[in-house]
Design a protein around this motif. Sequence first.
Motif, short mmCIF file in Angstrom:
data_model
loop_
_atom_site.label_atom_id
_atom_site.label_comp_id
_atom_site.label_asym_id
_atom_site.label_seq_id
_atom_site.Cartn_x
_atom_site.Cartn_y
_atom_site.Cartn_z
N LEU A 53 3.95 -10.22 1.71
CA LEU A 53 3.11 -9.24 1.01
C LEU A 53 2.16 -9.94 0.03
N GLY A 54 2.37 -11.23 -0.15
CA GLY A 54 1.53 -11.99 -1.08
C GLY A 54 1.65 -11.50 -2.51
N LEU A 55 2.90 -11.20 -2.93
CA LEU A 55 3.11 -10.62 -4.26
C LEU A 55 2.85 -11.66 -5.36
N ALA A 56 2.21 -11.21 -6.42
CA ALA A 56 1.94 -12.09 -7.55
C ALA A 56 1.95 -11.28 -8.83
N VAL A 57 2.14 -11.95 -9.93
CA VAL A 57 2.17 -11.27 -11.22
C VAL A 57 0.84 -10.57 -11.46
N GLY A 58 0.92 -9.33 -11.93
CA GLY A 58 -0.30 -8.58 -12.22
C GLY A 58 -0.70 -7.62 -11.11
N THR A 73 13.58 -9.92 -0.35
CA THR A 73 13.73 -11.26 0.23
C THR A 73 12.52 -12.09 -0.16
N ARG A 74 12.72 -13.39 -0.14
CA ARG A 74 11.62 -14.29 -0.50
C ARG A 74 10.52 -14.21 0.57
N ARG A 75 10.95 -13.97 1.82
CA ARG A 75 9.98 -13.85 2.90
C ARG A 75 9.06 -12.65 2.67
N ILE A 118 0.85 -1.19 0.00
CA ILE A 118 0.00 0.00 0.00
C ILE A 118 0.88 1.24 0.00
N LYS A 119 0.36 2.35 -0.43
CA LYS A 119 1.18 3.54 -0.58
C LYS A 119 1.73 3.99 0.78
N PRO A 120 3.05 4.05 0.88
CA PRO A 120 3.65 4.44 2.16
C PRO A 120 3.30 5.89 2.47
N GLN A 121 2.89 6.15 3.70
CA GLN A 121 2.49 7.51 4.07
C GLN A 121 3.68 8.33 4.53
N ALA A 122 4.41 7.80 5.49
CA ALA A 122 5.56 8.54 5.98
C ALA A 122 6.81 7.74 5.66
#
Lengths: 228, 362
Positions: free
Chosen positions: B343-348, B336-338, B290-294
């Motif tokens: 973050l549950g990153l996935a393509v798209g 890192t892979r962790r 999510i967009k970092p605020q600070a």
Amino acid sequence: MIKFEPSDLQAIWLTLKLASTTTLLLLLAATPLAWWLANTRRWYKGIIAALMMMPLILPPTVLGFYLLTLMGPHGLIGKFTHILQMNSLPFTFSGLVIGSVIFSLPFAVMPIQNAFEATGKQPLEAAKTLRAGYWDRFFTVALPLAKPGFFSAVILTFTHTVGEFGVVLMLGGNIPGETQVMSIAIYNHVEALEYNAAHLLSGAMVLFSFIVLLILNLMSGRLFKGFK
Amino acid sequence: MISDIEIHFKLNFHDFNLDVSFNAPSKGVTAVFGPSGSGKTTLLRCMAGLEHSNEGLLCVNGQIWQNHNIFIPVNRRPLGFVFQEASLFSHLSVKKNLTYGFKRIQPSERIIKIEQIIELLGLNHIINRKETMSLSGGEKQRVAIGRALLTSPRILLMDEPLTGLDVKSKYEILPYLERLHKELEIPVFYVSHALDEVTRLADYIVILDKGRVTASGNLNETLTRLDLPTARLDEAGAVIEAFVAVYDETYSLTRLDFSGGSLWASKIDRVIGAKVRARILARDVSIAAIKPQATSITNVISAQICEIQDLGPDRTSLRLEIGDYNHKQVIMSRITRRSRDQLGLAVGMQVYAQVKSVALII
């Protein structure tokens, strides 16, 4: 009062003439041979190089003896000169020149060959990519870069020929004005117990050698650079 | 892409085989990149004709330099070659070195002039030197480059021209190479094993390994491919062409605009509008879901993940598209892979790329 006898002056003149002729001829003969030896990868390079270096190790008398036999009326060269209706070569100035050229061959080839090898392929490849053809590269890059080698070759050949004795004695004998060089003249004086005359000529030789080497060292300090 | 240089070589040395086949554009700088022993130099020497490959085809702008029955000798190929060692002629003056090739081409072919080269390569202070021994490494190499260019070559081949130089000479000479790239319309083949040189100079890249072409293509497209060994290098990164848009005098920052976005970098001494290259290393890019605020990170860019590849048990590489829909730019990120799993990153996925530093390279 130092005064050379006319026959001694003649011997000095003959020696210088022999050394100059030999050096000049050797430069013409040694350059292509040195270039070939520096660049070839043929299997017989070793054989040619060994043959070229023989005069370094052979006793001059042995070399002189074989040359005498070869040039004599029954030798290969002798028969050849006979067919061409030339004078027989032994006991002539021409014969002496041929003998000296062979005798000093390694002294001319080796420094030039080393200089070519020290230059390496890099400058020649650079010249190639700068549109220089074979002879262009040879004359404008290879030869000028090998200058120290040629310098050594000239000096070594000249002084080596001046000091030559064995080959001359075997091949040329002792004919004043034709084949009697300085070293032979000194030998004659000693034989005749003319020690003063022998001193004079020998002293001249010592002085000559020293001056040549001194000039060389002052000029470049790298006389033997190409002669490893 | 115009592919005007066609290259195919097969060469067998007893301990090494070269087998390459590719096309390269006949403009801009093509980097030939790979580890030592990969055949880069051999390839370049084959192109020059310094090495005679038993099987080869070389066609430059429709002109055949080599095929099964033609082999134009080196000295008749309109090329310039810069060796790793400057290889100046030590018996000639600087000027005679420069004009060695110039004198050997037809006057009508002398497109590049001596004055132009002296100016371009900054040779004014050494042009009248009688010998080349006293030149510094960088100066020697500049003379060598000038000497090659003065034959007005149709192509310039450079074999690791900076490798033999110390860091100082290297940084002294790079700007000249960049000027060359901008001011002369000569295609350059640039052999290098240094990624920083490649990212500074190249437009197109050919990656070699063990005598084979692993990949070839536009610089950034190829450098950001996760399947290539270049993505595994510590200094793996993307290159973005941008121009200087705004200076922020208060904080001494520069805004760089590229098609589809902008980045802030440290202040540089260039005019507004100047084209620059920015290098963004994968290890300097982190990801926020999510967009970092600070955050202390100046550059936070919206990005879309287009490829994920694990580099090992601990690290993961991401390929990210930034910019608007019409002008996509690609950068890489290494996390890192962790983090990837947390973050549950996935393509798209849409994420935020935090760019910690932007290196300006031109």
